[in-house]
Motif scaffolding. Structure first.
Motif, PDB file in Angstrom:
ATOM      1  N   TYR A 105      -0.647  -5.317  -5.848  1.00 40.05           N
ATOM      2  CA  TYR A 105      -0.746  -6.856  -5.439  1.00 40.05           C
ATOM      3  C   TYR A 105       0.306  -7.413  -6.601  1.00 40.05           C
ATOM      4  N   GLY A 114      -5.381  -9.511  -2.009  1.00 35.77           N
ATOM      5  CA  GLY A 114      -4.927  -8.318  -2.312  1.00 35.77           C
ATOM      6  C   GLY A 114      -6.177  -7.945  -4.238  1.00 35.77           C
ATOM      7  N   TYR A 170      -1.545  -9.577   7.201  1.00 33.35           N
ATOM      8  CA  TYR A 170      -2.102 -10.145   6.850  1.00 33.35           C
ATOM      9  C   TYR A 170      -2.795 -10.806   8.331  1.00 33.35           C
ATOM     10  N   THR A 174       0.619  -1.127   0.328  1.00 32.10           N
ATOM     11  CA  THR A 174      -0.404   0.273  -0.140  1.00 32.10           C
ATOM     12  C   THR A 174       0.958   1.828  -0.196  1.00 32.10           C
ATOM     13  N   ALA A 225      -2.698   1.027  -4.225  1.00 31.58           N
ATOM     14  CA  ALA A 225      -2.119  -0.751  -3.431  1.00 31.58           C
ATOM     15  C   ALA A 225      -1.787  -0.959  -4.890  1.00 31.58           C
ATOM     16  N   ASP A 243     -10.404   0.769   7.596  1.00 32.88           N
ATOM     17  CA  ASP A 243      -9.838  -0.536   7.734  1.00 32.88           C
ATOM     18  C   ASP A 243     -10.788  -1.174   6.318  1.00 32.88           C
ATOM     19  N   TRP A 269      -6.064 -10.129   4.436  1.00 28.21           N
ATOM     20  CA  TRP A 269      -5.472  -8.833   4.450  1.00 28.21           C
ATOM     21  C   TRP A 269      -6.503  -7.601   4.944  1.00 28.21           C
ATOM     22  N   HIS A 270      -5.776  -6.688   5.809  1.00 29.14           N
ATOM     23  CA  HIS A 270      -6.418  -5.439   5.407  1.00 29.14           C
ATOM     24  C   HIS A 270      -5.516  -4.220   5.535  1.00 29.14           C
ATOM     25  N   ALA A 271      -6.070  -3.144   4.882  1.00 28.65           N
ATOM     26  CA  ALA A 271      -5.181  -2.345   4.229  1.00 28.65           C
ATOM     27  C   ALA A 271      -6.032  -0.979   4.987  1.00 28.65           C
ATOM     28  N   TRP A 330     -11.250  -6.286  -2.389  1.00 22.02           N
ATOM     29  CA  TRP A 330     -11.591  -4.945  -1.113  1.00 22.02           C
ATOM     30  C   TRP A 330     -13.185  -4.831  -0.845  1.00 22.02           C
ATOM     31  N   VAL A 376      -1.117  -2.217   5.505  1.00 24.21           N
ATOM     32  CA  VAL A 376      -1.072  -3.203   4.691  1.00 24.21           C
ATOM     33  C   VAL A 376      -0.764  -4.834   5.798  1.00 24.21           C
TER      34      VAL A 376
END
Length: 620
Positions: free
Chosen positions: A143, A206, A174, A127, A141, A199, A181-183, A209, A172
């Motif tokens: 991936y 990725g 995991y 990110t 972001a 979040d 996954w969390h951004a 989302w 970002v």
């Protein structure tokens, strides 16, 4: 503002001179860029001038306290990007994370956070801040599904909706138990006025989302960081942590929240003690890969400017429920050669261009805590990178070790650090020792990413060597909706058993003939050597080498045939140089003038599964 300092303290003569030279601009307020009803006279009362996020920067611009970016006002010296083929021993092939078309002037991407799925190392997400749709969104972001050989940029940004306006500051993570996954970014929908923290989640590596929960609801959050406990043996396995500065609180102190349910809910923030400081900057958060203890690196900026700093380390042994200030370092001279234009709180590199106060990144393994940061060098040297090590869980630290060993007075700044469970450490930083000229947006060589590695949990270190493939120009910041004194504030590196991962802001890609900010990525093996030791076996590959001179530089062109794999690696002196395609050739321009003996190898199958290898010895 360009002068060097005679003293490391805020009262030093050069600092005072720099302060005297600062001239407030003529203030023209643009109410269309301000939150409804905002009073510009409250900028300092609310700490807006000490915040780093895009919303704060936009308020400073709108209130006439800062300038937005613009294109370079000097002609560039060359239209050809100078590519340097000098051999390097860290990293593989650099990968540009910014794929697809760019529309000037909204072309600013920097400030990166890299993370990997340990159960599927092919999945990597980075990110970063991205101004392509500023002022509506500052998030981006990319991936990878092939271990970082290629990346896909998410376009449009999926983080531009769901939590109001996204103001960047990327994280970002995991969540291993839930394969999610969390951004995480600053977001206006998680609070009011300035921004809280939001979040977004992904369950497909990725690619797509969905909007998640608010990590923190606030009116004035800034500079968040994050860490995820991915060790199944940890008492806090699966817990995710986010640290940040909440400028709605006096100081501010550093605040930390955590989630135990895959981000569905987040704890009430714990405010870390100030330890006698008037405020403490949240630098970065990390955790011990073995014990699950969590550490936050903070910085007492001591009033900002070109004055002193002090590093601070906090520790939690109960999953973030309580925290202790375990270490406050001695004051050191902050890096920089000037002050940010229109905001004299922030020190900057290159006169008034790249704000940096010395921030770095911590790492921890088995009660050994590591930290890298930058401080002012001797004399006119604006910055060097230092490393400190604790063997008692962050209570005491070793004397600082300077990681860069150059003999120049050029800058080294903005380091990051990662450690894996086997005790491999990799530090990376911005390094100007090879530069020939540094003017924002002008296409002359300025800096390259350099690094240094330890394979014994910081007891000893290998040599510092180049990491990125080319010497980058100093990228411009042309976006008028981003403060002009900005090229990213941090890069967060991470590691798994097989690789260290890191990203950075790079200026090699030109738009309209001008250098601008792109985010790049590379990876480094954790082993003692930068290349594996394959077993030579007879194979179908044939290799030949031819010598020539290009512009007076000794050049070797390697040509191979018979390889069937598209994953072919070229080695030189046990240094791996990864090609992204099997085009049957590789050029190595060394610049050496002596009769040095070099061994070149071509290996079919890649660095991890080398099946066939041939070697040729060449003498310049």
């Amino acid at each position: 503002m360009l002068g060097s300092r005679a003293s490391s303290s805020p009262s030093g003569s050069s600092f005072a001179e720099a302060q005297q030279k600062y001239q407030p601009p003529i203030k023209i307020v643009d109410p269309t860029l301000l939150p409804a009803g905002f009073d510009c006279s409250k900028i300092r009362e609310l700490g807006i001038d000490r915040q780093e996020n895009f919303r704060a920067g936009l308020i400073m611009i709108a209130c006439g306290e800062a300038e937005g970016g613009s294109g370079p006002n000097v002609s560039f010296l060359s239209r050809l990007l100078q590519t340097v083929f000098a051999p390097f021993t860290y990293g593989g092939t650099d990968v540009d994370l910014i794929t697809g078309a760019e529309t000037s002037p909204h072309v600013t991407q920097s400030e990166t956070f890299s993370w990997t799925n340990p159960d599927n190392p092919n999945q990597i997400v980075v990110t970063y801040n991205d101004s392509r749709t500023a002022t509506a969104n500052y998030s981006g972001a990319s991936y990878s599904s092939d271990g970082g050989l290629t990346f896909t940029r998410l376009n449009p940004s999926p983080f531009a909706t769901g939590h109001g306006t996204n103001f960047g500051d990327p994280v970002v993570l995991y969540n291993r138990p839930n394969a999610t996954w969390h951004a995480i970014f600053l977001a206006s929908g998680c609070g009011s006025f300035n921004a809280g923290i939001g979040d977004w989640t992904s369950t497909d590596g990725g690619v797509t989302w969905a909007v998640g929960a608010c990590v923190h609801n606030s009116s004035n959050d800034d500079r968040e960081s994050g860490w995820s406990d991915m060790n199944p043996s940890s008492a806090f396995y699966g817990r995710m942590y986010v640290s940040f500065n909440n400028f709605a609180i006096a100081g501010p102190p550093i605040s930390v929240t955590f989630s135990t349910d895959n981000g569905a809910t987040w704890s009430a923030p714990q405010n870390l003690p100030l330890g006698g400081a008037s405020s403490v900057r949240d630098v970065q958060i990390t955790g011990d890969l073995l014990t699950g203890d969590v550490y936050v690196a903070g910085m007492n900026e001591m009033g900002g400017g070109l004055g002193n700093r002090a590093n601070m380390i906090y520790r939690s042994t109960d999953g973030g429920a309580t925290w202790a200030l375990t270490y406050t370092g001695l004051p050191f001279a902050g890096p920089g050669s000037g002050l940010c234009s229109n905001n004299s709180y922030f020190a900057s590199m290159f006169g008034t261009y790249w704000r940096h106060m010395g921030w770095g990144e911590p790492a921890a393994l088995n009660h050994v805590v590591h930290y890298v940061y930058a401080q002012h060098g001797a004399g006119a040297d604006p910055g060097d990178v230092y490393y400190i090590r604790s063997t008692d869980s962050g209570v005491t630290f070793s004397a600082p070790l300077k990681l860069n060993t150059d003999a120049t007075t050029t800058a080294q700044w903005q380091p990051n650090l990662s450690v894996n469970a086997n005790g491999s450490l990799f530090a990376m930083w911005y390094d100007g020792r090879e530069g020939t000229g540094c003017t924002p947006g002008v296409n002359t060589s300025c800096y390259r990413m350099w690094g240094r590695k330890s394979t014994d949990n910081g007891v000893s270190w290998q040599a510092d060597m180049a990491y990125s493939d080319v010497i980058s120009p100093l990228p411009g910041q042309p976006d008028p909706n981003v403060t002009v004194c900005y090229a990213g504030d941090y890069d967060y590196g991470s590691a798994i058993a097989t690789k260290h991962f890191s990203s950075w802001v790079d200026g090699r890609v030109l738009i309209g003939g001008n250098s601008q900010q792109d985010a790049f990525f590379d990876r480094e093996p954790p082993s003692a050597s930068a290349t594996p030791t394959p077993t030579p076996t007879p194979g179908p590959i044939t290799l030949s080498a031819a010598k020539r001179k290009v512009n007076g530089i000794n050049t070797v062109r390697l040509t191979w045939s018979g390889a069937t794999s598209t994953n072919v690696d070229v080695y030189r002196n046990a240094v791996v140089i990864v090609t992204t395609a099997n085009d049957g050739s590789y050029i190595d321009s060394t610049g050496d003038t002596g009769r040095a003996r070099y061994v070149y190898k071509v290996c079919e199958g890649g660095t991890q599964t080398c099946s066939n290898e041939v070697t040729v010895t060449f003498r310049h």
